[in-house]
Motif scaffolding. Structure first.
Motif, PDB file in Angstrom:
ATOM      1  N   SER A   1      36.996  66.849   2.265  1.00 13.72           N
ATOM      2  CA  SER A   1      37.970  67.033   3.331  1.00 13.72           C
ATOM      3  C   SER A   1      39.187  66.160   3.061  1.00 13.72           C
ATOM      4  CB  SER A   1      37.339  66.662   4.670  1.00 13.72           C
ATOM      5  OG  SER A   1      37.054  65.283   4.688  1.00 13.72           O
ATOM      6  N   PRO A   2      40.314  66.493   3.685  1.00 11.68           N
ATOM      7  CA  PRO A   2      41.518  65.679   3.497  1.00 11.68           C
ATOM      8  C   PRO A   2      41.309  64.222   3.900  1.00 11.68           C
ATOM      9  CG  PRO A   2      42.046  67.718   4.644  1.00 11.68           C
ATOM     10  CD  PRO A   2      40.553  67.640   4.528  1.00 11.68           C
ATOM     11  N   GLU A   3      40.327  63.981   4.733  1.00 10.98           N
ATOM     12  CA  GLU A   3      40.089  62.623   5.210  1.00 10.98           C
ATOM     13  C   GLU A   3      39.714  61.671   4.087  1.00 10.98           C
ATOM     14  OE1 GLU A   3      38.894  65.384   6.819  1.00 10.98           O
ATOM     15  OE2 GLU A   3      40.270  65.252   8.507  1.00 10.98           O
TER      16      GLU A   3
ATOM     17  N   LEU B   1      47.101  62.912  -7.477  1.00  9.09           N
ATOM     18  CA  LEU B   1      45.918  62.067  -7.609  1.00  9.09           C
ATOM     19  C   LEU B   1      44.668  62.905  -7.362  1.00  9.09           C
ATOM     20  CD1 LEU B   1      46.982  58.872  -5.617  1.00  9.09           C
ATOM     21  CD2 LEU B   1      46.738  59.077  -8.105  1.00  9.09           C
ATOM     22  N   LYS B   2      43.649  62.682  -8.185  1.00  3.38           N
ATOM     23  CA  LYS B   2      42.385  63.390  -8.045  1.00  3.38           C
ATOM     24  C   LYS B   2      41.268  62.384  -7.822  1.00  3.38           C
ATOM     25  CE  LYS B   2      39.293  66.648 -10.192  1.00  3.38           C
ATOM     26  NZ  LYS B   2      39.073  67.646 -11.201  1.00  3.38           N
ATOM     27  N   LYS B   3      40.387  62.698  -6.903  1.00  2.00           N
ATOM     28  CA  LYS B   3      39.256  61.835  -6.560  1.00  2.00           C
ATOM     29  C   LYS B   3      38.396  61.560  -7.792  1.00  2.00           C
ATOM     30  CE  LYS B   3      35.078  61.711  -3.773  1.00  2.00           C
ATOM     31  NZ  LYS B   3      34.264  62.391  -2.775  1.00  2.00           N
TER      32      LYS B   3
ATOM     33  N   THR C   1      53.270  66.322   1.345  1.00  2.00           N
ATOM     34  CA  THR C   1      51.939  65.921   0.901  1.00  2.00           C
ATOM     35  C   THR C   1      50.996  67.076   1.180  1.00  2.00           C
ATOM     36  OG1 THR C   1      52.390  63.600   1.433  1.00  2.00           O
ATOM     37  CG2 THR C   1      50.093  64.217   1.155  1.00  2.00           C
ATOM     38  N   THR C   2      50.295  67.515   0.140  1.00  2.00           N
ATOM     39  CA  THR C   2      49.314  68.578   0.308  1.00  2.00           C
ATOM     40  C   THR C   2      48.019  68.178  -0.376  1.00  2.00           C
ATOM     41  OG1 THR C   2      50.078  69.730  -1.683  1.00  2.00           O
ATOM     42  CG2 THR C   2      51.036  70.424   0.407  1.00  2.00           C
ATOM     43  N   ILE C   3      46.923  68.668   0.174  1.00  2.00           N
ATOM     44  CA  ILE C   3      45.621  68.412  -0.410  1.00  2.00           C
ATOM     45  C   ILE C   3      44.970  69.752  -0.711  1.00  2.00           C
ATOM     46  CG2 ILE C   3      43.325  67.472  -0.024  1.00  2.00           C
ATOM     47  CD1 ILE C   3      44.629  65.292   1.646  1.00  2.00           C
ATOM     48  N   SER C   4      44.506  69.878  -1.939  1.00  2.00           N
ATOM     49  CA  SER C   4      43.814  71.088  -2.365  1.00  2.00           C
ATOM     50  C   SER C   4      42.531  70.641  -3.056  1.00  2.00           C
ATOM     51  CB  SER C   4      44.695  71.888  -3.314  1.00  2.00           C
ATOM     52  OG  SER C   4      44.000  73.017  -3.784  1.00  2.00           O
ATOM     53  N   GLY C   5      41.402  70.882  -2.412  1.00  2.00           N
ATOM     54  CA  GLY C   5      40.136  70.423  -2.967  1.00  2.00           C
ATOM     55  C   GLY C   5      40.092  68.914  -2.994  1.00  2.00           C
ATOM     56  N   ASP C   6      39.917  68.336  -4.179  1.00  2.00           N
ATOM     57  CA  ASP C   6      39.852  66.882  -4.299  1.00  2.00           C
ATOM     58  C   ASP C   6      41.113  66.309  -4.936  1.00  2.00           C
ATOM     59  OD1 ASP C   6      39.454  67.855  -6.834  1.00  2.00           O
ATOM     60  OD2 ASP C   6      37.656  66.687  -7.255  1.00  2.00           O
TER      61      ASP C   6
END
Length: 124
Positions: free
Chosen positions: A27-29, A100-102, A78-83
């Motif tokens: 999740s974006p969190e 940045l990727k987790k 700022t956008t989040i797609s997956g991780d």
């Protein structure tokens, strides 16, 4: 009988897809909170940029602090797609993008402008 099997199969397929989406897409969190992002190899040497991400009503917003400033500035997008989190912002007169990727619970790797390596560490 064929209709029942088709409906049952469709329901099972939808439930499986939903499970896969929620299991494998963080999740974006994950990115929420403060981060210290080290940018390596810039012409002025390595640079650390304090950043913060927050998600409200499903929309993630990023903030950063330029060197020498005390106030946070809002990122352009700022956008989040997956991780992966992708951000655009203007720093020191330059429009830049950061990805940045987790990696794990407290680390993320990526790049600035596709040219400079970036390492993010969660600030606790």
């Amino acid at each position: 009988m064929k209709k029942r099997i088709t409906v049952l199969f469709s329901l099972v397929l939808l439930m499986t897809m939903n499970f896969a989406f929620t299991t494998f897409n963080p999740s974006p969190e994950y990115f929420e909170g403060k981060w210290s992002v080290l940018i390596k190899g810039t012409p002025q040497g390595d640079a650390t940029i304090p950043m913060r991400f927050e998600t409200k009503d499903g929309k993630t917003t990023g903030y950063f602090t330029e060197e020498g400033d005390t106030e946070e500035k809002k990122m352009s997008s700022t956008t989040i797609s997956g991780d992966v989190v992708n951000s655009s912002f203007n720093i020191s007169g330059y429009d830049v993008t950061l990805s940045l990727k987790k990696v794990d619970d407290d680390h993320a790797n990526g790049d600035l402008m596709g040219m400079f390596d970036a390492e993010g560490t969660r600030v606790k």
